[in-house]
Design an enzyme around this catalytic site. Structure first.
Site, PDB file in Angstrom:
ATOM      1  N   CYS A   1       0.833  -1.208   0.000  1.00  0.00           N
ATOM      2  CA  CYS A   1       0.000   0.000   0.000  1.00  0.00           C
ATOM      3  C   CYS A   1       0.868   1.258   0.000  1.00  0.00           C
ATOM      4  CB  CYS A   1      -0.923  -0.006   1.221  1.00  0.00           C
ATOM      5  SG  CYS A   1      -1.950   1.461   1.338  1.00  0.00           S
TER       6      CYS A   1
ATOM      7  N   CYS B   1      -0.517   4.157   2.100  1.00  0.00           N
ATOM      8  CA  CYS B   1      -0.326   4.020   3.553  1.00  0.00           C
ATOM      9  C   CYS B   1       1.133   4.242   3.946  1.00  0.00           C
ATOM     10  CB  CYS B   1      -0.714   2.628   4.029  1.00  0.00           C
ATOM     11  SG  CYS B   1      -2.140   1.910   3.234  1.00  0.00           S
ATOM     12  N   ASP B   2       2.058   3.679   3.172  1.00  0.00           N
ATOM     13  CA  ASP B   2       3.449   3.596   3.622  1.00  0.00           C
ATOM     14  C   ASP B   2       4.428   4.506   2.877  1.00  0.00           C
ATOM     15  OD1 ASP B   2       2.665   1.664   5.445  1.00  0.00           O
ATOM     16  OD2 ASP B   2       2.945   0.035   4.009  1.00  0.00           O
TER      17      ASP B   2
END
Ligand code: NAP
Length: 308
Positions: free
Chosen positions: A134, A137-138
């Protein structure tokens, strides 16, 4: 005793949330069961440029929140639970979850799909330590680092482009010499000076100490092996439908998608499927939403036929 509803929707992505909007507006008592937060895959996507009605694009997280708000506005109930099994009892369909049992005459399966894993040494060991599925997200953890993206589809290239906001360089490693991604996405990626491509190459192992430090690569045409130093690796090699709990009761395609007809009906009356979980899905947020509407309308018709 199972708590009773008219329709239970498993999965809170675009398919499930759209089904819920239709079902709740038909004044059917509707429950969404979602294992994480509502939104589905689109919630972890960056800018969505191909969802109609947003000429300037919309962030995936915002789009899914708008859908969830809309479902809530019509009094849809949502619980957070993991679905363990589905039981068919005459006219009743019972869903056993980590938080108890729920029953309804109609069920719409809209649990979507999860990222496919590569299944190579180091992948599980370094997940969360440099291996990610992701970018949204990261991505911010990889400022000024060289990162690799594995895959050649829309997700790999789109998310790779997103990562150029943080990383010093994004290297897309693809097993063929041509991308599968949509042409407009390819054109932008080739024009981005931070994007590089390694063709005809697979990753054989992910290595590091505490965190990812390098990849072991193999060129599939020349069989040549080499090491690539990276600070992180994002895996985008396709999606796997969340149908493990259905194997014993529903007909699935060889790769695990639920078989449905044009009304999103499965072989079992009162059980419908919508979105990425069903066979031959276009795997787009907008087509998932369309499936959700079709499934809810078919479920409503089914309920009236069985005398609801
Ligand atoms: P995908 O289209 O299935 O692409 C998967 C990619 O991973 C392919 O390039 C494939 O290579 C490669 N691959 C598969 N298994 C591999 C392995 N074991 N090792 C190395 N490479 C492997 O999946 P996706 O990109 O996640 O997209 C899923 C769906 O969502 C698609 O329908 C896509 O159009 C849609 N999507 C759309 C957008 C958008 O419209 N902006 C954004 C994201 C996703 P090959 O090419 O050789 O098969």
């Amino acid at each position: 005793m199972a708590k009773e509803y008219d329709i239970i929707i498993v999965g809170g992505g675009p398919a499930g949330l759209t089904a819920a909007i239709y079902s709740a507006r038909a004044r059917l008592k509707t429950l969404i069961i979602e294992k994480a937060v509502p939104g589905g895959q689109i919630a972890t996507t960056g800018l969505v440029e191909n969802y109609p009605g947003f000429p300037d694009g919309v962030m995936g997280g915002e789009l899914s929140q708008l859908m969830a708000d809309q479902a809530k506005k019509f009094d849809t109930e949502t619980i957070s639970a993991e679905v363990l099994s589905l039981e068919v009892r005459d006219n009743e369909r019972v869903i056993h979850t980590s938080e108890g049992d729920y029953s309804a005459k109609a069920v719409i399966l809209a649990g979507g799909a999860d990222p496919t894993k590569l299944g190579i040494p180091g992948e599980n060991e370094f997940t969360g330590k440099g291996v990610s599925y992701c970018a949204t997200c990261d991505g911010p953890f990889f400022i000024n680092k060289v990162v690799a993206v594995i895959g050649g589809g829309d997700s790999a290239v789109d998310e790779g482009m997103f990562l150029t906001r943080f990383a010093s360089k994004v290297i897309v490693i693809h097993r063929r010499d041509q991308l599968r991604a949509t042409k407009i996405i390819q054109e932008r990626a080739f024009a981005n000076p931070k994007m590089e491509f390694i063709w005809d190459t697979v990753v054989e192992a992910i290595e590091g100490n505490e965190v990812v430090q390098r990849l072991q690569l193999k060129n599939v045409k020349t069989q040549e092996r080499r090491t690539l130093e990276v600070g992180g690796v994002f895996v985008y090699v396709g999606l796997r439908p969340n149908t493990d709990f259905l194997k014993s009761i529903l007909a699935l395609s060889p790769d695990g998608h639920i078989l449905v007809n044009e009304q999103m009906e499965t072989a079992i009356p009162g059980i419908f499927a919508a979105g990425d979980i069903r066979v031959n899905a276009a795997r787009q947020a907008v087509s998932a939403a369309g499936d959700g509407a079709t499934a809810a309308l078919a479920a409503e018709k089914y309920l009236s036929q069985v005398g609801h």
